[in-house]
Design an enzyme around this catalytic site. Structure first.
Site, short mmCIF file in Angstrom:
data_model
loop_
_atom_site.label_atom_id
_atom_site.label_comp_id
_atom_site.label_asym_id
_atom_site.label_seq_id
_atom_site.Cartn_x
_atom_site.Cartn_y
_atom_site.Cartn_z
N ASP A 75 12.37 9.53 25.56
CA ASP A 75 13.09 10.79 25.39
C ASP A 75 12.70 11.43 24.07
O ASP A 75 12.10 10.78 23.19
CB ASP A 75 14.60 10.56 25.44
N GLU A 131 17.23 7.20 23.50
CA GLU A 131 17.21 6.64 22.15
C GLU A 131 17.61 7.68 21.11
O GLU A 131 18.23 7.33 20.09
CB GLU A 131 15.81 6.11 21.82
#
Length: 361
Positions: A75, A131
């Protein structure tokens, strides 16, 4: 095909992998498309691959008794940076450094491993979701799925860098609400009380840790607002703290609650992450150090003042761990995020060598 030709072909595939991954937007919570892309690439390169319940892209190669987990996040933070490779061979785009570059390094290195390494170990690449969000959803799911003998976390360290630790984290959401009053009268406003709490918190942070950046307690105001409707005043602040090894988020929370004293402040604590620092002489760090030297580099050990998925997995995985990946972490989250593909190539070769050495011990 000669060994040189095989390596050149593997690096061409590796560059195609990262260009494709960076070209698929994947802001935290919206990783499905890039996870599918990565799983497809891994399946096409002799991995057993799938997208798991947390949205992670997971690929496995090898059949040996050892388990090596290579976990990196897929991400990104928001921000549209047009994806391109410039004349100097530099890939521009969100996630090129933080941290698709690192995860693609993992996947490309494992894809290029020889049969001897694959006979000795099972290599599990986990492209983790969220994350960059407080949830760390992907890593929290991964810790329930594996019991690794060695762990690599995908974060930029530079191709010759080995990251051993990250600071901990605590986020304080502080608010004050009180009846409105005339500013010419006695008393303090909601904003006054909130400011006083921040001054106390900042003063405590300045003395609670050591003198180096990794040992200090760092406190910053991340958001600040106030409003009034004629009857009630409200003030709100989000305070972020980076914590050193030895100061747990729970201990810091206790101190910060005590600091409120007689102030009418409401405190909510989130984002608890314990600081971690791994051994520089572990077999994982040693294998990586030898591989870096073999490819002409001088290993540089690092500790970071931010947090990563290393903080999430460390309490669960009692295995030697490092963070590794190409790129300059100073470019994380910036409009100038970019990765030199020559450095990426070198990181792939270093990691392939390190993994081979690691499982041969």
């Amino acid at each position: 095909m000669t060994e040189h030709e095989g390596t050149a072909a593997a690096l061409r595939d590796a560059r195609a992998l990262i260009a494709g991954a960076v070209g698929v937007p994947s802001v935290s919570g919206e990783e499905a498309a890039v996870a599918a892309y990565l799983a497809d690439w891994m399946r096409a390169h002799d991995f057993t691959a799938h997208v798991d319940e947390a949205g992670n892209a997971v690929g496995e190669r090898g059949r040996g008794p050892l388990t090596v987990v290579l976990l990196g996040h897929i991400d990104t933070v928001p921000g549209d940076i047009p994806v391109r490779v410039d004349e100097a061979g530099v890939l521009h785009g969100r996630g090129s450094v933080d941290a698709k570059g690192s995860f693609c390094t993992f996947v490309a290195a494992v894809a290029a491993l020889g049969e001897d390494a694959l006979h000795r170990a099972r290599f599990v690449c986990v492209g983790a979701t969220e994350e960059e969000a407080p949830s760390s959803r992907g890593a929290r799911h991964a810790v329930t799925q594996y019991a690794p003998d060695a762990v690599f976390i995908g974060e930029p360290s530079g191709w010759a860098g080995i990251t051993l630790g990250y600071k901990g984290r605590l986020v304080v959401k502080a608010s004050v609400e009180k009846d409105n009053f005339h500013s010419a009268g006695d008393g303090t406003s909601a904003a006054d009380d909130l400011a006083e709490y921040w001054f106390r918190a900042r003063a405590w942070a300045a003395t609670a840790g050591g003198s180096s950046p990794f040992e200090a307690v760092q406190a910053t105001v991340q958001a600040l607002s106030s409003d009034a409707d004629g009857l009630t005043q409200r003030a709100h602040a989000t305070i972020g703290l980076r914590l050193p090894v030895g100061l747990t988020p729970q201990d810091a929370e206790a101190h910060l609650r005590d600091l409120a004293g007689d102030l009418p402040v409401t405190l909510v604590f989130v984002g608890h992450e314990v600081a971690v620092r791994h051994d520089r002489d572990s077999r994982v760090a040693r294998a990586l150090r030898v591989a870096i030297r073999a490819h002409g580099g001088t290993p540089v050990f690092k500790v970071k003042t931010g947090t990563s998925d290393m903080n999430v997995v460390a309490p669960h995985w009692a295995a030697p761990t490092v963070a590794y990946g190409p790129g300059d972490s100073k470019l994380d989250h910036t409009p100038e995020e970019r990765l030199d593909l020559a450095e990426y190539d070198r990181a792939v070769l270093v990691l392939r060598d390190a993994l081979t050495r690691l499982v041969a011990d």
